[in-house]
Design a protein around this motif. Structure first.
Motif, PDB file in Angstrom:
ATOM      1  N   VAL A  45      36.191  46.542  28.723  1.00 37.47           N
ATOM      2  CA  VAL A  45      35.917  45.389  27.856  1.00 37.47           C
ATOM      3  C   VAL A  45      35.787  45.860  26.270  1.00 37.47           C
ATOM      4  O   VAL A  45      35.443  47.083  25.933  1.00 37.47           O
ATOM      5  CB  VAL A  45      34.668  44.781  28.359  1.00 37.47           C
ATOM      6  CG1 VAL A  45      34.951  44.258  29.703  1.00 37.47           C
ATOM      7  CG2 VAL A  45      33.541  45.750  28.365  1.00 37.47           C
ATOM      8  N   THR A  76      28.360  41.081  24.028  1.00 39.51           N
ATOM      9  CA  THR A  76      28.931  41.319  25.434  1.00 39.51           C
ATOM     10  C   THR A  76      27.773  41.636  26.612  1.00 39.51           C
ATOM     11  O   THR A  76      26.885  42.224  26.368  1.00 39.51           O
ATOM     12  CB  THR A  76      29.828  42.548  25.309  1.00 39.51           C
ATOM     13  OG1 THR A  76      30.683  42.241  24.379  1.00 39.51           O
ATOM     14  CG2 THR A  76      30.621  42.855  26.733  1.00 39.51           C
ATOM     15  N   GLY A  78      30.494  44.988  32.269  1.00 36.33           N
ATOM     16  CA  GLY A  78      30.970  43.978  31.474  1.00 36.33           C
ATOM     17  C   GLY A  78      32.144  43.119  32.093  1.00 36.33           C
ATOM     18  O   GLY A  78      32.857  42.225  31.702  1.00 36.33           O
ATOM     19  N   MET A 134      31.326  40.903  29.464  1.00 36.01           N
ATOM     20  CA  MET A 134      31.942  39.324  29.281  1.00 36.01           C
ATOM     21  C   MET A 134      31.068  38.967  27.832  1.00 36.01           C
ATOM     22  O   MET A 134      29.880  38.931  27.735  1.00 36.01           O
ATOM     23  CB  MET A 134      31.213  38.643  30.410  1.00 36.01           C
ATOM     24  CG  MET A 134      31.931  37.378  30.260  1.00 36.01           C
ATOM     25  SD  MET A 134      31.663  36.503  31.938  1.00 36.01           S
ATOM     26  CE  MET A 134      30.166  35.548  31.276  1.00 36.01           C
ATOM     27  N   PHE A 135      32.014  38.393  27.004  1.00 36.71           N
ATOM     28  CA  PHE A 135      31.384  37.759  25.763  1.00 36.71           C
ATOM     29  C   PHE A 135      30.859  36.472  26.008  1.00 36.71           C
ATOM     30  O   PHE A 135      31.161  35.503  26.809  1.00 36.71           O
ATOM     31  CB  PHE A 135      32.830  37.439  24.961  1.00 36.71           C
ATOM     32  CG  PHE A 135      32.685  37.108  23.588  1.00 36.71           C
ATOM     33  CD1 PHE A 135      31.828  37.653  22.795  1.00 36.71           C
ATOM     34  CD2 PHE A 135      33.255  35.710  23.063  1.00 36.71           C
ATOM     35  CE1 PHE A 135      31.624  37.369  21.376  1.00 36.71           C
ATOM     36  CE2 PHE A 135      33.065  35.369  21.773  1.00 36.71           C
ATOM     37  CZ  PHE A 135      32.062  36.035  21.197  1.00 36.71           C
ATOM     38  N   CYS A 166      40.292  30.765  23.087  1.00 35.06           N
ATOM     39  CA  CYS A 166      40.706  31.889  23.796  1.00 35.06           C
ATOM     40  C   CYS A 166      41.948  31.969  24.287  1.00 35.06           C
ATOM     41  O   CYS A 166      42.550  30.816  24.284  1.00 35.06           O
ATOM     42  CB  CYS A 166      39.747  32.308  25.037  1.00 35.06           C
ATOM     43  SG  CYS A 166      39.778  30.937  26.021  1.00 35.06           S
ATOM     44  N   HIS A 174      39.444  34.817  20.924  1.00 35.71           N
ATOM     45  CA  HIS A 174      39.000  35.934  21.982  1.00 35.71           C
ATOM     46  C   HIS A 174      39.939  35.903  22.977  1.00 35.71           C
ATOM     47  O   HIS A 174      40.661  34.984  23.524  1.00 35.71           O
ATOM     48  CB  HIS A 174      37.772  35.324  22.403  1.00 35.71           C
ATOM     49  CG  HIS A 174      37.088  36.461  22.915  1.00 35.71           C
ATOM     50  ND1 HIS A 174      36.293  37.560  22.723  1.00 35.71           N
ATOM     51  CD2 HIS A 174      36.904  36.404  24.679  1.00 35.71           C
ATOM     52  CE1 HIS A 174      35.822  38.312  23.487  1.00 35.71           C
ATOM     53  NE2 HIS A 174      36.098  37.569  25.017  1.00 35.71           N
ATOM     54  N   THR A 203      30.701  32.156  28.338  1.00 33.19           N
ATOM     55  CA  THR A 203      30.079  31.518  29.342  1.00 33.19           C
ATOM     56  C   THR A 203      30.343  30.135  29.533  1.00 33.19           C
ATOM     57  O   THR A 203      30.258  29.635  30.951  1.00 33.19           O
ATOM     58  CB  THR A 203      28.554  31.864  29.476  1.00 33.19           C
ATOM     59  OG1 THR A 203      28.169  31.425  28.524  1.00 33.19           O
ATOM     60  CG2 THR A 203      28.520  33.789  29.366  1.00 33.19           C
ATOM     61  N   VAL A 239      41.026  37.067  26.916  1.00 29.59           N
ATOM     62  CA  VAL A 239      40.452  37.103  28.288  1.00 29.59           C
ATOM     63  C   VAL A 239      41.389  37.506  29.292  1.00 29.59           C
ATOM     64  O   VAL A 239      42.568  37.180  29.434  1.00 29.59           O
ATOM     65  CB  VAL A 239      40.032  35.642  28.789  1.00 29.59           C
ATOM     66  CG1 VAL A 239      39.463  35.853  30.243  1.00 29.59           C
ATOM     67  CG2 VAL A 239      39.173  35.099  27.951  1.00 29.59           C
ATOM     68  N   THR A 293      37.314  39.945  27.124  1.00 33.04           N
ATOM     69  CA  THR A 293      36.491  39.818  28.306  1.00 33.04           C
ATOM     70  C   THR A 293      37.289  40.176  29.421  1.00 33.04           C
ATOM     71  O   THR A 293      38.732  39.518  29.360  1.00 33.04           O
ATOM     72  CB  THR A 293      35.929  38.361  28.216  1.00 33.04           C
ATOM     73  OG1 THR A 293      35.050  38.289  27.222  1.00 33.04           O
ATOM     74  CG2 THR A 293      35.287  38.041  29.377  1.00 33.04           C
TER      75      THR A 293
END
Length: 196
Positions: free
Chosen positions: A121, A31, A51, A1-2, A87, A109, A6, A111, A126
């Motif tokens: 990932v 990540t 990830g 997960m980038f 994203c 990015h 978050t 997702v 992500t």
């Protein structure tokens, strides 16, 4: 997960949007490979494994393999993004377009929500899982891509919720109505809507 993603996370439980707290245990570059996501509102915790942020396991209905909604050139053109940042959400099998879209949407990015098994990932992708919601705060995405097998009202409504105003959703299917989105184009098996 980038790690930068978050700040967009949202607990899928029914309560007001609240910033989640992420405690990484293992990182590779930017990540998070292993860790925990905590919700300060309801105190629930969600693991990050390999990830992938696991907010709940998605189980697809039906056994037919899903395919991406269109080729990456078409999807990139329909999203209409001309600058980097932010994203784009790729639902289900649309996540198989991630590598090609990363080249075409440099600096955006991606997702993947409930991506097919075997999807990995990467620095550009992500992966998040949840049975019935997109675990992101409202109005954070610059685009959403939805394959035909996930073009149901609830999932389309979630796509509209996370979309920024003026941005687009690309759906595999032509007979689509999404409250809050204005139709932009329909044809060749695709529907494009823009958030008013």
């Amino acid at each position: 997960m980038f790690i930068e993603l978050t700040e967009f996370l949202r607990c899928p439980e029914d309560h007001d949007d609240a910033f989640c707290i992420v405690l990484p245990d293992e990182m590779v570059g930017r990540t998070i490979m292993r860790g925990v996501i905590g919700c300060p509102a309801c105190r629930r915790e969600y693991p990050i494994r390999n990830g992938v942020a696991e907010f709940g396991r998605y189980v697809a209905a039906g056994s037919a393999p899903a395919t991406a909604p269109a080729d990456p050139d078409t999807v990139a053109a329909l999203l209409g993004l001309t600058n980097p940042g932010g994203c784009v959400i790729l639902r289900g099998s649309a996540a198989t377009l991630a590598a090609a879209l990363a080249e075409r949407l440099g600096g955006v990015h991606l997702v993947g929500i409930n991506a097919p098994d075997g999807t990995e990932v990467s620095p550009a992708l992500t992966l998040l899982n949840h049975q019935w919601k997109i675990p992101l705060r409202s109005a954070v995405a610059r685009g959403v891509v939805v394959p035909a097998d996930m073009a149901q009202a609830a999932w389309l409504g979630e796509g509209a919720r996370v979309l920024l105003r003026g941005q687009r959703v690309v759906v595999a299917g032509e007979d689509v109505v999404v409250p809050g989105l204005e139709p932009v184009a329909t044809g060749r098996g695709l529907w494009v809507g823009q958030k008013a």
